[in-house]
Enzyme design. Sequence first.
Site, PDB file in Angstrom:
ATOM      1  N   VAL D  50       0.837  -1.202   0.000  1.00  0.00           N
ATOM      2  CA  VAL D  50       0.000   0.000   0.000  1.00  0.00           C
ATOM      3  C   VAL D  50       0.876   1.259   0.000  1.00  0.00           C
ATOM      4  O   VAL D  50       0.515   2.281  -0.539  1.00  0.00           O
ATOM      5  CB  VAL D  50      -0.992  -0.004   1.184  1.00  0.00           C
ATOM      6  CG1 VAL D  50      -0.286   0.289   2.494  1.00  0.00           C
ATOM      7  CG2 VAL D  50      -2.101   1.025   0.950  1.00  0.00           C
ATOM      8  N   CYS D  51       2.026   1.166   0.579  1.00  0.00           N
ATOM      9  CA  CYS D  51       2.852   2.350   0.720  1.00  0.00           C
ATOM     10  C   CYS D  51       3.280   2.970  -0.605  1.00  0.00           C
ATOM     11  O   CYS D  51       3.192   4.184  -0.777  1.00  0.00           O
ATOM     12  CB  CYS D  51       4.065   2.039   1.595  1.00  0.00           C
ATOM     13  SG  CYS D  51       3.584   1.606   3.284  1.00  0.00           S
ATOM     14  N   PRO D  52       3.742   2.215  -1.580  1.00  0.00           N
ATOM     15  CA  PRO D  52       4.219   2.890  -2.788  1.00  0.00           C
ATOM     16  C   PRO D  52       3.109   3.676  -3.488  1.00  0.00           C
ATOM     17  O   PRO D  52       3.381   4.709  -4.078  1.00  0.00           O
ATOM     18  CB  PRO D  52       4.744   1.752  -3.670  1.00  0.00           C
ATOM     19  CG  PRO D  52       4.195   0.501  -3.103  1.00  0.00           C
ATOM     20  CD  PRO D  52       3.941   0.758  -1.669  1.00  0.00           C
ATOM     21  N   GLU D  54       0.903   5.480  -2.113  1.00  0.00           N
ATOM     22  CA  GLU D  54       0.884   6.801  -1.493  1.00  0.00           C
ATOM     23  C   GLU D  54       2.078   7.634  -1.963  1.00  0.00           C
ATOM     24  O   GLU D  54       1.950   8.821  -2.254  1.00  0.00           O
ATOM     25  CB  GLU D  54       0.906   6.681   0.034  1.00  0.00           C
ATOM     26  CG  GLU D  54      -0.392   6.099   0.574  1.00  0.00           C
ATOM     27  CD  GLU D  54      -0.534   6.321   2.066  1.00  0.00           C
ATOM     28  OE1 GLU D  54      -1.650   6.579   2.528  1.00  0.00           O
ATOM     29  OE2 GLU D  54       0.496   6.222   2.764  1.00  0.00           O
TER      30      GLU D  54
END
Lengths: 197, 197, 197, 197, 197, 197, 197, 197, 197, 197
Positions: D50-52, D54
């Site tokens: 999920v982080c990339p 963002e």
Amino acid sequence: MTYVGKKFPNLAVDAMNEMGDTFKLNVLEEAVKNNKKVLLFWYPKDFTFVCPTELHAFQAALPEFDKRNTVVVGASCDTAEVHFAWLNTAKDNGGIEGVTYSLLADSNRNLARTLDILDITDVRFDEEIGLDMLEGDNVTYRATYLIDEEGTVFHEGINHMPVGRNVNEYLRLIDAYTHVQTHGEVCPANWEEGKEA
Amino acid sequence: MTYVGKKFPNLAVDAMNEMGDTFKLNVLEEAVKNNKKVLLFWYPKDFTFVCPTELHAFQAALPEFDKRNTVVVGASCDTAEVHFAWLNTAKDNGGIEGVTYSLLADSNRNLARTLDILDITDVRFDEEIGLDMLEGDNVTYRATYLIDEEGTVFHEGINHMPVGRNVNEYLRLIDAYTHVQTHGEVCPANWEEGKEA
Amino acid sequence: MTYVGKKFPNLAVDAMNEMGDTFKLNVLEEAVKNNKKVLLFWYPKDFTFVCPTELHAFQAALPEFDKRNTVVVGASCDTAEVHFAWLNTAKDNGGIEGVTYSLLADSNRNLARTLDILDITDVRFDEEIGLDMLEGDNVTYRATYLIDEEGTVFHEGINHMPVGRNVNEYLRLIDAYTHVQTHGEVCPANWEEGKEA
Amino acid sequence: MTYVGKKFPNLAVDAMNEMGDTFKLNVLEEAVKNNKKVLLFWYPKDFTFVCPTELHAFQAALPEFDKRNTVVVGASCDTAEVHFAWLNTAKDNGGIEGVTYSLLADSNRNLARTLDILDITDVRFDEEIGLDMLEGDNVTYRATYLIDEEGTVFHEGINHMPVGRNVNEYLRLIDAYTHVQTHGEVCPANWEEGKEA
Amino acid sequence: MTYVGKKFPNLAVDAMNEMGDTFKLNVLEEAVKNNKKVLLFWYPKDFTFVCPTELHAFQAALPEFDKRNTVVVGASCDTAEVHFAWLNTAKDNGGIEGVTYSLLADSNRNLARTLDILDITDVRFDEEIGLDMLEGDNVTYRATYLIDEEGTVFHEGINHMPVGRNVNEYLRLIDAYTHVQTHGEVCPANWEEGKEA
Amino acid sequence: MTYVGKKFPNLAVDAMNEMGDTFKLNVLEEAVKNNKKVLLFWYPKDFTFVCPTELHAFQAALPEFDKRNTVVVGASCDTAEVHFAWLNTAKDNGGIEGVTYSLLADSNRNLARTLDILDITDVRFDEEIGLDMLEGDNVTYRATYLIDEEGTVFHEGINHMPVGRNVNEYLRLIDAYTHVQTHGEVCPANWEEGKEA
Amino acid sequence: MTYVGKKFPNLAVDAMNEMGDTFKLNVLEEAVKNNKKVLLFWYPKDFTFVCPTELHAFQAALPEFDKRNTVVVGASCDTAEVHFAWLNTAKDNGGIEGVTYSLLADSNRNLARTLDILDITDVRFDEEIGLDMLEGDNVTYRATYLIDEEGTVFHEGINHMPVGRNVNEYLRLIDAYTHVQTHGEVCPANWEEGKEA
Amino acid sequence: MTYVGKKFPNLAVDAMNEMGDTFKLNVLEEAVKNNKKVLLFWYPKDFTFVCPTELHAFQAALPEFDKRNTVVVGASCDTAEVHFAWLNTAKDNGGIEGVTYSLLADSNRNLARTLDILDITDVRFDEEIGLDMLEGDNVTYRATYLIDEEGTVFHEGINHMPVGRNVNEYLRLIDAYTHVQTHGEVCPANWEEGKEA
Amino acid sequence: MTYVGKKFPNLAVDAMNEMGDTFKLNVLEEAVKNNKKVLLFWYPKDFTFVCPTELHAFQAALPEFDKRNTVVVGASCDTAEVHFAWLNTAKDNGGIEGVTYSLLADSNRNLARTLDILDITDVRFDEEIGLDMLEGDNVTYRATYLIDEEGTVFHEGINHMPVGRNVNEYLRLIDAYTHVQTHGEVCPANWEEGKEA
Amino acid sequence: MTYVGKKFPNLAVDAMNEMGDTFKLNVLEEAVKNNKKVLLFWYPKDFTFVCPTELHAFQAALPEFDKRNTVVVGASCDTAEVHFAWLNTAKDNGGIEGVTYSLLADSNRNLARTLDILDITDVRFDEEIGLDMLEGDNVTYRATYLIDEEGTVFHEGINHMPVGRNVNEYLRLIDAYTHVQTHGEVCPANWEEGKEA
């Protein structure tokens, strides 16, 4: 700490009555056991000039307090022996002859310290002696407590030394509080019994 | 701790006046700098029913206090915004329209905590949360302070929530204290200006 | 301490609704017992100008929150009496007439202190008084909490005083979290319901 | 403790940029010295899914932030070496190739501990070892900070792990705050630039 | 405190293997339950240059450790996700593809703090922030532990950052200790299996 | 606490040399003042069997250490008198005749306590005696320290009692560290002088 | 604290005998269990010059002590291994070959610290290292204890380092004490067995 | 704490001589100022039976001590008045008539507590009284101190109550110590002046 | 702390009688068990000049005390042995031959410290020695205690050293107290038996 | 703590004289500045029956005290007002009319607490009230102090409540002490002026 809205402290204190009897009086029990209101008033010292007028004024109003189911108790930090001497001194000589309600003789200050009404204006530690030295006579201010039948304080007030109390104001406060107890209504400012709330 | 016989606390508190201005008011300075007596009265909450009658009663008596060189200040823990809304609410709607004296907005309770007049009846540590939880609304009792021109408190009194105050009694106390200031005599019980001491 | 990922504090707080009833509201129980999500939003003070627009905006979006099984609760440190007065003030007069969700009246700050969202910017010990004096009005920032059906906080945010909130963003956050609950998928940045994750 | 309304902590932290340079970055100085706003966003871990999204979303919006005089900074507790490896991993392989803003590498957690955003859910003292043992990975939640040109935080928000952020909402918050800075008006709920306040 | 002659700490730590599984690994249990020796080696950071040569060297020697009933475990403070990314990076690109032993991901530093092998060179209390600030990256030195089948540490060694380890020396130490276990003889200096003791 | 990466403790300790002279030796000064590396090795006790083989092995390798600008120092907690007796005992009788490097006689354990290498496995308070009683002989483990010309420790290692050291490994570590000092390159695993890094 | 008139400390200490056996010796038990008197003498260090003369003198007098039901025990803080080496060194070489009584090897100083006979002349806290540093070799003075069959100490004496003891004086003290035990008479000054008391 | 190897405590104590004069005597100064050795012997109590034999024995040996530049001082915790009475009691009546050396009258136990030679066998806190109660007569054991010309203690010894001292042994110890002072040689066991060392 | 009005301390103290017997005497028990009054008088020291006159005076008045059911006990901090020597010294030689009442020998000062009657005029901590040093002889003042049959102290008095006591005054005090016990009347000033109260 | 042999406490206390003047009296200064002896006597309470006889007795003996250069001061914890009332009460009515010496009015107990002569027999902490509660009237025992011209106390005595004092005994004590001052001789028991010492 204010005691308004809380139970009056549960403490028995030496007391003297007009008969010269020394006995223990617990104000909280006095209220709760007898289902009475109590007006407790403190004055600084026996054998002074402003104090006896207050004691006589409360004596004169005793029938009114009685009608309102209210016991009057006076109090100072003098001993029971001094109270008795004062009770035996004629009014004209600055005495309180004729006073019939009980007087607390809180010479060990247990109750006065609990209520925090002693005139100690400073405490300083004496290095040489190794103890706290108090500034002030260690006598009480003119503090007044109104206590209901369950022992709850509903008024407390403190006057500076030179100002005497107004007995009628306490009758008004008792009436107002009784009105609330009876009618469940709050009493607005300047309310008086018989006047419209 | 009683403040009778001591200086009133030296604290500036937010206040609101009828013009809608927010400003800082320091009761001690108010007395000392202007050489005035101050009557400071606390009530529990804005927008309740017994409180406005007290505020109106003090408003009605303002000329009498003025004659006695006495400034009246009201106080609660509501915000200045709430005071202003109440000042703009008509008397018939439970508002205090027409009140012209200043009102302290002690929302951070700095002064009320100092005077120890908040209705906190219990404090219990919540283990799970790790903080003290308060019992009570954290609003003030009906406490009243009379302060002289040097900032010394000469009367303090606290009424339980449902009992309103008697404005005349405060006028009497001010008169008695002024009498002492002027004549150096103590005032006996039930003393009233013009009546024989 | 952030509450994200943890249970919301288990505390009952006084609240007021449009009917003028005062009651206790425990946000955690509200979520868990009713199997609802809760959006809890705090605003600084009743009777200010930016605040009512937020209250009206949440009111307008109530059907959307309802569709998402979400209860809206407002909160400030004003008293229930002040909330009721504001609820009875017309929108045109800066009031919040028409708001139907409950409002917490956290006048003793039990919950606000627990969440650590009061605007106290400094605490200084007053040597003379012997107490901590607070800097700031002791009212809350614009803090918002999203709580799921098990009482777990999944979003918290705080806006500085002058910046109002965006109701749609909370709807998006609820949708995203519900998506995770339903599909077990994490939601990437800018995810919106109906758009491809 | 919330940092809203206060200065962002004055701490220099290791950072990595797209060039592979390691340098010290002090967010507070970044704002004040360059007279810029700063958006600082934390994500839990490099090399997750999920982080990339963002990180890419903030990259895509960089021109918009730039228009608003706002610097974007990303942050996690991974090392600078790991950041660099991720920056060199193609987007298709879950990497963040193409990201041009700086990334804090707060491996000693000095800043994350200061902001209190680590996912430590419990601390228990191990008697045998004589040290506190932590529950949780000791990585940060999805916390976001908006800081103005004087270093004051005007928004902070935290999302639970699985919920991504909405870049537009931060643009809106910056616009609203800038509006307040420029016009001295508070922004009501749902305010957006160009719409009527 | 040295752990030589004592049991290795009884702690479960997150770990990653070549399959991408995250699991808990307790080194003490690994030794005792499986009746194995364990070689545990720590390196500072994933994605650096000297570290992968050590990881490959241990991988190359795995058959020798296996013959000696010894399990090899690597460890750093990076997350499991970062370990997995590195495991998927080809050797030519500085990765550790091909490593088959488990890697501890001690991101909360529970074990590294217990062994006291973090590169914190100073701790200073930041008065403004009210927390200890650490000097150093908070990653581990090149520390190596040899643990016997009962969980007792029989060698520990720490190299400064830039100096890699010698795999053969650990094989020699294991042989020497095994010789002592088997023959009850102490091993003199420079002892090697097959050479005369 | 590990001393790797830090200065060796600045302490002068009694020492004995082959000539029977007792003198003070400060390892840190030995390194810094003479611009030498130092290898300091501790052994548990004089007059045991495994220890002399280590002492002879270091003696045999002295020319190699000398080539590498490295001083060798041995150390135990025995007294200087005992060291001298052992130095005068023939190798065949288990003595260390022929050893020419200095031996620390740390009988007051100042340095050994600082390095935390004593074999105290437990400390229990004896209620009757009123002192801590130690478990273990209060002698050192086989600890080895490599210190560079600035007094910084670049390797420390501890072997359990029965396992002797490998002198060549220390030569390799010194070479690797010297390589780093000279070429500014880190040394990978298994690096050896002359082999390709 | 003097142990005269009290029980000797109840502690088991490592000891060595002429056979080279290491065993635990508890002086108190030695006396009580075997119903023997014990003479325990401490000397500073093995392999010094004045000490062996004392050890030989006690050896020579063993038959006299035996006649008096008295066990002789020697003691220093050297290890058992060092005692054994000294026991195997010929008298002509400064050794103690021929000594047959047991020697305590109090290397952890448990008993010497209890008796408070270590030559620590100063203790200074080293701020940099964070530990107490001792002045002195941490070896014992020439202390002597006479203990009766119930474990009670009836004489203790300490000589400064360079002054040897007089074996006959201990025989005299034992005789005197035995006389008191037998005849219930106190022994005057200069009393000797056979001479008139 | 043993005083062997340290300076004797620097304290002035009341003393009595045969003339009946009370004066202050500081043993340390006595030695240093007059460049004398001092033999200080303590006995439990005046007017007991074993004690006078010791006092007479030291008196008889005074010429020998004098030859050795040694001052003899006796000491107990009795008062100077009691010493004088005893000095005036004939030897045949258990007195010490004829003693010419000084006697310390350490009735406040300043020196005896410093030397820790009082026969207090237990101390128990009496809850009711709120003080420590002592077991034992609070008199001294038969402790003896030999002090050199610089005030350093070179022997201390304590005999249990019923065992008298041997004056010749002290002469031997003084001779041995003087031999060391003169010849710089240590004295072996059983050394006596004139016999071969 | 004064013991007047409280029980005398419950402590057994060594005592000596004219027969030369040493025994334990507990003054409180002496009173209660035998249903006697006790006069306990302390004097500073045996073998002084003013003291024996007091002891003889009490001896001479013994029949009068006996008539009044009162036991006389003397006390000092001298030992029982010294008391016995003094009892055996003729009156003409300053002795107390002929005294038949018991004498406390409070050499450990347990009772004197409890009563706080020692002549310690200062306590100063000696830094070098690490103990409190006392100023004063640590003997008692001339303190006198009158104790009734229930162990309650009804008089205590202390004279400065040089002033002897008046035996008749104690007889008068006993008479007065007995009069109160018998007649329940308080005794006025200068009251004497037989004279009118 | 006894004040015998020490300076009387340096404290000014409120006092009343026969003229009705309230003033501060410092007993120590009274003695030293005027070069007088002082007899200070405490009694429990004004207006009791035994007390006035003591006050009259001291009044009657004033000429005798005067001859002996001795000032008499009375003292209780009653207020100055009460003292004055009692001074104005005729002897026949239990008053002390005719008393001419000063009376301390130690209502804050500063001096009585310093001398430790209050009749507090117990102190118990009241958990509910949070303060110590005292048992006893908090008045003084019948304590008497004799102070010399330098302020040193040379006698103190305390009588239990019901036993009056003997004025002649104090005259005797003053004479005896004056004799010591004049002649440097101690006064034996029962000494009286004019009788042979």
